[in-house]
Motif scaffolding. Structure first.
Motif, short mmCIF file in Angstrom:
data_model
loop_
_atom_site.label_atom_id
_atom_site.label_comp_id
_atom_site.label_asym_id
_atom_site.label_seq_id
_atom_site.Cartn_x
_atom_site.Cartn_y
_atom_site.Cartn_z
N ASN A 36 0.87 -1.18 0.00
CA ASN A 36 0.00 0.00 0.00
C ASN A 36 0.91 1.23 0.00
O ASN A 36 1.24 1.77 1.06
CB ASN A 36 -0.90 -0.03 1.24
CG ASN A 36 -1.71 1.25 1.38
OD1 ASN A 36 -1.94 1.96 0.40
ND2 ASN A 36 -2.13 1.54 2.60
N CYS A 64 1.46 0.40 9.30
CA CYS A 64 0.88 1.25 10.33
C CYS A 64 0.01 0.41 11.27
O CYS A 64 -0.18 -0.79 11.05
CB CYS A 64 0.05 2.36 9.67
SG CYS A 64 -1.40 1.71 8.82
N CYS A 125 -5.28 0.79 4.09
CA CYS A 125 -4.49 0.17 5.16
C CYS A 125 -5.23 -1.05 5.72
O CYS A 125 -4.65 -2.11 5.93
CB CYS A 125 -4.25 1.16 6.31
SG CYS A 125 -3.41 2.67 5.82
ZN ZN Z 1 -1.31 2.18 6.67
#
Ligand code: ZN
Length: 140
Positions: A36, A64, A125
């Motif tokens: 991503n 993340c 995400c």
């Molecule tokens: Zn992310």
């Protein structure tokens, strides 16, 4: 922040800090890489199928909190599922984070990511590892 939001945030951070089923999978029968670039998340998903069933699933990667937690929670719900059940969960989860559909009970802790549909920049995400899953299962 509501009590529910706090609970969701805690669940997310718990999976981010200590992801479940993290690491290489010996004897993986399917493996797929997902990226991503908009956030810098990378994930490599590994599955071991026994017949039509997900016997084991693990992942490695850097990402993340949302992408890591999504992968960690996904590996929890996928263990022992059939391929068609896994694909149904993928569709359900995407409906939650893309369209804001209320999460079904079978998504378990993944419901903690329901708020992502209000953050369009973070949807990728949350869906990264699920797209990898669909790609792996459709390529087999
Ligand atoms: Zn992310």
């Amino acid at each position: 922040m509501s009590v529910l939001d706090e609970l969701y945030r805690e669940t997310l951070m718990r999976h981010y800090k200590h992801p479940h089923h993290y690491g290489e999978l010996e004897g993986a029968t399917l493996e797929v890489q997902g990226d991503n670039p908009s956030c810098g998340d990378r994930v490599r998903l590994m599955l071991r199928l026994e017949g039509d069933r997900v016997a084991e699933v693990r992942f490695v990667g850097q990402g993340c909190a949302i992408s890591t937690a999504s992968a960690s929670m996904m590996t929890d719900v996928l263990q022992g599922k059939t391929v068609s059940e896994a694909l149904r969960l993928a569709r359900q989860f995407k409906a939650v984070v893309v369209d804001g559909t209320p999460p079904a009970a079978e998504l378990g802790e993944l419901g903690a990511l329901a708020g992502v549909h209000k953050l369009p920049a973070r949807v990728k995400c949350a869906t990264l590892v699920w797209n990898a899953l669909e790609e792996a299962l459709s390529a087999r």
